[in-house]
Design a protein around this motif. Structure first.
Motif, PDB file in Angstrom:
ATOM      1  N   THR A 174      64.708-164.396  -7.946  1.00  0.00           N
ATOM      2  CA  THR A 174      64.049-164.489  -9.357  1.00  0.00           C
ATOM      3  C   THR A 174      64.581-165.400 -10.067  1.00  0.00           C
ATOM      4  O   THR A 174      66.062-165.377 -10.888  1.00  0.00           O
ATOM      5  CB  THR A 174      63.553-163.425 -10.248  1.00  0.00           C
ATOM      6  OG1 THR A 174      63.082-162.400  -9.284  1.00  0.00           O
ATOM      7  CG2 THR A 174      63.112-162.810 -10.872  1.00  0.00           C
ATOM      8  N   ALA A 176      65.713-166.230 -14.018  1.00  0.00           N
ATOM      9  CA  ALA A 176      65.455-165.428 -15.605  1.00  0.00           C
ATOM     10  C   ALA A 176      66.249-166.411 -16.365  1.00  0.00           C
ATOM     11  O   ALA A 176      67.634-166.946 -15.730  1.00  0.00           O
ATOM     12  CB  ALA A 176      66.379-163.878 -15.090  1.00  0.00           C
ATOM     13  N   GLU A 214      62.120-162.358 -20.068  1.00  0.00           N
ATOM     14  CA  GLU A 214      62.401-162.986 -18.868  1.00  0.00           C
ATOM     15  C   GLU A 214      64.139-162.732 -18.665  1.00  0.00           C
ATOM     16  O   GLU A 214      65.205-163.836 -18.450  1.00  0.00           O
ATOM     17  CB  GLU A 214      61.970-164.769 -19.715  1.00  0.00           C
ATOM     18  CG  GLU A 214      60.972-164.963 -19.438  1.00  0.00           C
ATOM     19  CD  GLU A 214      60.643-166.477 -19.192  1.00  0.00           C
ATOM     20  OE1 GLU A 214      60.580-166.963 -18.974  1.00  0.00           O
ATOM     21  OE2 GLU A 214      60.136-166.384 -20.750  1.00  0.00           O
ATOM     22  N   ASP A 216      68.056-161.658 -17.956  1.00  0.00           N
ATOM     23  CA  ASP A 216      68.593-162.261 -16.768  1.00  0.00           C
ATOM     24  C   ASP A 216      68.561-160.541 -15.894  1.00  0.00           C
ATOM     25  O   ASP A 216      68.759-159.326 -15.706  1.00  0.00           O
ATOM     26  CB  ASP A 216      70.389-162.272 -16.622  1.00  0.00           C
ATOM     27  CG  ASP A 216      70.694-162.778 -18.122  1.00  0.00           C
ATOM     28  OD1 ASP A 216      70.221-161.476 -19.021  1.00  0.00           O
ATOM     29  OD2 ASP A 216      71.516-163.017 -17.824  1.00  0.00           O
ATOM     30  N   ALA A 219      65.463-158.492 -15.174  1.00  0.00           N
ATOM     31  CA  ALA A 219      65.255-159.139 -13.960  1.00  0.00           C
ATOM     32  C   ALA A 219      66.226-157.809 -13.136  1.00  0.00           C
ATOM     33  O   ALA A 219      66.217-157.966 -11.612  1.00  0.00           O
ATOM     34  CB  ALA A 219      65.558-160.320 -13.462  1.00  0.00           C
ATOM     35  N   LYS A 224      66.050-157.295  -9.258  1.00  0.00           N
ATOM     36  CA  LYS A 224      66.130-158.593  -8.067  1.00  0.00           C
ATOM     37  C   LYS A 224      67.112-158.584  -7.606  1.00  0.00           C
ATOM     38  O   LYS A 224      68.347-158.778  -8.584  1.00  0.00           O
ATOM     39  CB  LYS A 224      65.389-159.895  -8.753  1.00  0.00           C
ATOM     40  CG  LYS A 224      63.664-158.688  -9.876  1.00  0.00           C
ATOM     41  CD  LYS A 224      62.846-158.412  -8.951  1.00  0.00           C
ATOM     42  CE  LYS A 224      61.126-158.391  -9.506  1.00  0.00           C
ATOM     43  NZ  LYS A 224      60.526-158.382  -8.113  1.00  0.00           N
ATOM     44  N   VAL A 226      68.799-162.142  -9.105  1.00  0.00           N
ATOM     45  CA  VAL A 226      68.872-163.472 -10.016  1.00  0.00           C
ATOM     46  C   VAL A 226      69.491-164.035 -10.752  1.00  0.00           C
ATOM     47  O   VAL A 226      70.763-164.239 -10.414  1.00  0.00           O
ATOM     48  CB  VAL A 226      69.590-162.173 -11.993  1.00  0.00           C
ATOM     49  CG1 VAL A 226      69.447-163.021 -13.043  1.00  0.00           C
ATOM     50  CG2 VAL A 226      69.000-160.744 -11.701  1.00  0.00           C
TER      51      VAL A 226
END
Length: 252
Positions: A174, A176, A214, A216, A219, A224, A226
């Motif tokens: 993802t 971020a 949004e 890091d 996430a 996720k 990141v």
């Protein structure tokens, strides 16, 4: 070419060597002889650096991650430069404000400055004595391949953080933004040595800071992998615009 800030003998370097072997036909290691965490982008200008051969295409350097990137690209591999520099795998996450201090990020940034694409990789953990290295080991090569296939700008380093959960439970990679992070100040721990002299340890104070949707950190908490692009240009656009109302802009 591989480097890190935990030192050439760190377990994260072994993980990174295993990952790199899956994506490259030739892997070189140029890493600090000792732990250089928190050195950021530091370059040694006031003392000599020494290089020791630690095996086939493996070199230890008595310096910072930035020194290692420079020694590797401008000396050891000068005549046969690498196509990619990987820095890590760091023991612990590198998110938010902490990326400013990170030697893992600093090594990658120095390589990027010297013209080589670079990635910084870190493995988060919940227990310092039980780092889930298998997550980065299992997912590292696939993650790097996907990013290389997509590509990114020459002025950015990709900062990759693996969550502290088993690989089978990790969510998709993802994108971020760098969040505020968890650094809420610094703490100075003062002590007395056996000779009665005072010495000091610096440590971060951490807090539960609002990160934004949004970020890091958000996430990472969602499990996720990141990915955050980082760059040298630290110009704050909001402050620049505000100051421009009172100061003339150069060139205008």
């Amino acid at each position: 070419m591989l480097t890190n800030d935990d030192g050439i003998d760190a377990p994260g370097m072994q993980v990174l060597e295993e990952v790199a072997a899956q994506i490259a036909h030739e892997v070189w290691v140029v890493a600090p002889e000792h732990d250089q965490s928190g050195q950021s982008h530091a370059i040694s200008l006031h003392h000599a650096l020494r290089i020791s051969e630690r095996g086939d295409r493996r070199f230890g350097v008595t310096g910072t991650p930035g020194d290692c990137a420079a020694i590797g690209l401008c000396h050891i591999m000068k005549d046969n430069p690498p196509q990619l520099v990987l820095s890590g795998v760091n023991r612990g996450l590198n998110l938010g404000m902490e990326t400013v201090f990170s030697g893992t990020v600093g090594g990658a940034m120095t390589a990027m400055m010297l013209g080589c694409p670079a990635l910084a990789l870190s493995q988060a953990f919940k227990d310092r004595n039980n780092v889930p290295w298998d997550t980065a080991r299992s997912l590292g090569a696939e993650t790097i391949r996907k990013l290389l296939a997509v590509g990114w700008g020459k002025s950015a380093v990709l900062n990759i953080n693996f969550p502290p959960i088993p690989a089978a439970e990790v969510g998709p990679m993802t994108l971020a933004r760098q969040g505020e992070g968890a650094v809420a100040g610094m703490h100075v721990d003062s002590r007395i040595d056996p000779r009665g002299m005072t010495y000091h340890w610096l440590n971060f104070k951490r807090g539960d800071i609002q990160q934004g949707p949004e970020s890091d950190y958000s996430a990472m908490r969602a499990g996720k992998i990141v990915v955050t692009p980082l760059r040298y240009d630290r110009t704050d656009d909001d402050a620049y615009a505000e100051l421009a109302e009172h100061l003339p802009r150069f060139g205008q």
